[in-house]
Motif scaffolding. Structure first.
Motif, PDB file in Angstrom:
ATOM      1  N   GLY A  33       0.810  -1.222   0.000  1.00 44.33           N
ATOM      2  CA  GLY A  33       0.000   0.000   0.000  1.00 44.33           C
ATOM      3  C   GLY A  33       0.838   1.264   0.000  1.00 44.33           C
ATOM      4  N   ALA A  34       1.901   1.284   0.800  1.00 41.17           N
ATOM      5  CA  ALA A  34       2.717   2.490   0.908  1.00 41.17           C
ATOM      6  C   ALA A  34       3.839   2.512  -0.126  1.00 41.17           C
ATOM      7  N   GLY A  35       4.150   1.385  -0.653  1.00 36.77           N
ATOM      8  CA  GLY A  35       5.230   1.328  -1.629  1.00 36.77           C
ATOM      9  C   GLY A  35       6.599   1.314  -1.000  1.00 36.77           C
ATOM     10  N   SER A  36       6.669   1.165   0.325  1.00 37.83           N
ATOM     11  CA  SER A  36       7.960   1.119   1.009  1.00 37.83           C
ATOM     12  C   SER A  36       7.849   0.203   2.222  1.00 37.83           C
ATOM     13  N   VAL A  37       8.997  -0.178   2.722  1.00 38.34           N
ATOM     14  CA  VAL A  37       9.037  -1.031   3.908  1.00 38.34           C
ATOM     15  C   VAL A  37       8.828  -0.153   5.136  1.00 38.34           C
ATOM     16  N   PRO A  38       7.963  -0.553   6.057  1.00 35.95           N
ATOM     17  CA  PRO A  38       7.739   0.250   7.257  1.00 35.95           C
ATOM     18  C   PRO A  38       8.990   0.311   8.118  1.00 35.95           C
ATOM     19  N   GLY A  39       9.036   1.294   8.987  1.00 37.81           N
ATOM     20  CA  GLY A  39      10.175   1.459   9.878  1.00 37.81           C
ATOM     21  C   GLY A  39      10.206   0.399  10.968  1.00 37.81           C
ATOM     22  N   SER A  40      11.299   0.398  11.717  1.00 36.34           N
ATOM     23  CA  SER A  40      11.470  -0.621  12.750  1.00 36.34           C
ATOM     24  C   SER A  40      10.460  -0.470  13.874  1.00 36.34           C
ATOM     25  N   ALA A  41      10.036   0.758  14.160  1.00 33.93           N
ATOM     26  CA  ALA A  41       9.043   0.959  15.217  1.00 33.93           C
ATOM     27  C   ALA A  41       7.713   0.311  14.839  1.00 33.93           C
ATOM     28  N   GLY A  42       7.304   0.442  13.608  1.00 33.85           N
ATOM     29  CA  GLY A  42       6.065  -0.176  13.155  1.00 33.85           C
ATOM     30  C   GLY A  42       6.140  -1.688  13.149  1.00 33.85           C
ATOM     31  N   VAL A  43       7.274  -2.220  12.737  1.00 34.68           N
ATOM     32  CA  VAL A  43       7.450  -3.670  12.723  1.00 34.68           C
ATOM     33  C   VAL A  43       7.446  -4.202  14.160  1.00 34.68           C
ATOM     34  N   LEU A  44       8.066  -3.465  15.053  1.00 36.72           N
ATOM     35  CA  LEU A  44       8.088  -3.865  16.462  1.00 36.72           C
ATOM     36  C   LEU A  44       6.691  -3.837  17.066  1.00 36.72           C
ATOM     37  N   LEU A  45       5.931  -2.798  16.778  1.00 31.70           N
ATOM     38  CA  LEU A  45       4.546  -2.743  17.263  1.00 31.70           C
ATOM     39  C   LEU A  45       3.715  -3.878  16.685  1.00 31.70           C
ATOM     40  N   SER A  46       3.896  -4.147  15.425  1.00 34.49           N
ATOM     41  CA  SER A  46       3.160  -5.238  14.786  1.00 34.49           C
ATOM     42  C   SER A  46       3.548  -6.586  15.384  1.00 34.49           C
ATOM     43  N   GLY A  47       4.814  -6.756  15.688  1.00 37.77           N
ATOM     44  CA  GLY A  47       5.257  -7.986  16.355  1.00 37.77           C
ATOM     45  C   GLY A  47       4.665  -8.115  17.751  1.00 37.77           C
ATOM     46  N   GLY A  48       4.540  -6.996  18.458  1.00 32.77           N
ATOM     47  CA  GLY A  48       3.891  -7.015  19.773  1.00 32.77           C
ATOM     48  C   GLY A  48       2.424  -7.386  19.672  1.00 32.77           C
ATOM     49  N   ILE A  49       1.763  -6.900  18.645  1.00 35.53           N
ATOM     50  CA  ILE A  49       0.358  -7.264  18.427  1.00 35.53           C
ATOM     51  C   ILE A  49       0.260  -8.752  18.106  1.00 35.53           C
ATOM     52  N   GLY A  50       1.199  -9.262  17.330  1.00 37.03           N
ATOM     53  CA  GLY A  50       1.228 -10.697  17.042  1.00 37.03           C
ATOM     54  C   GLY A  50       1.441 -11.519  18.308  1.00 37.03           C
ATOM     55  N   ALA A  51       2.311 -11.048  19.205  1.00 31.74           N
ATOM     56  CA  ALA A  51       2.532 -11.748  20.475  1.00 31.74           C
ATOM     57  C   ALA A  51       1.268 -11.725  21.337  1.00 31.74           C
TER      58      ALA A  51
END
Length: 177
Positions: A33-51
């Protein structure tokens, strides 16, 4: 022999797979959607949501495959919404989302969520069948009761040696070189 413990490996597989699927699908769809890889903060938050999803996702042993798939899909959908919002919240201004790329992101989510839920439940069911088959083919060895152990008490003999008055030899300071 005692009561058999239930096999928890399908539950562990379900939780780990759901915890991994959430950030992977969120980052992939957001990247489309954004055409770019999200930053590390977003990936970390997403990983926390997955946990968090992995913690909430309970045992599905007594549920039918349809109920387990629907419950897993509902949890994955909520996690994807939360991941999308967290990725949008920490998005940098240079990586703004294009409105024409919103459709590929939604299509990715709409395909990946039910597919992931179905695969997770199918893998857990397959692992449940596999582990029960292996247990029936190779049962654990029987534990033979050992005879009771009688403790042996030993007391050191008491020998009177008399009063110690002095030592043998002369002890003085060490000799200087």
């Amino acid at each position: 022999m005692g009561r058999a413990t239930p096999d928890r490996s399908p539950d562990v597989l379900t939780r780990v797979a759901a915890g991994v699927v959430v950030p992977v699908v969120a980052v992939a769809a957001h990247g489309l959607g954004a055409g770019s890889v999200p930053g590390s903060a977003g990936v970390l938050l997403s990983g926390g949501i997955g946990a968090l999803v992995a913690l909430v996702l309970g045992s599905q042993r007594r549920r039918s495959a349809t109920t387990a798939t629907l419950r897993t899909a509902a949890l994955l959908t909520l996690a994807q919404i939360a991941s999308h919002l967290s990725l949008m919240a920490v998005q940098t201004p240079s990586s703004t989302m294009h409105h024409d790329a919103l459709l590929p992101m939604l299509v990715t989510h709409m395909i990946a969520i039910p597919l992931s839920a179905g695969l997770i439940v199918a893998a857990a069911g397959l692992l449940r069948v596999l582990t029960s088959t292996v247990r029936r083919l190779f049962p654990p060895p029987r534990v033979v009761a050992s005879p009771p152990v009688v403790p042996v008490r030993w007391v050191a003999p008491y020998l009177y040696t008399g009063v110690v008055v002095g030592g043998v030899g002369v002890r003085g300071p060490p000799a200087l070189p």
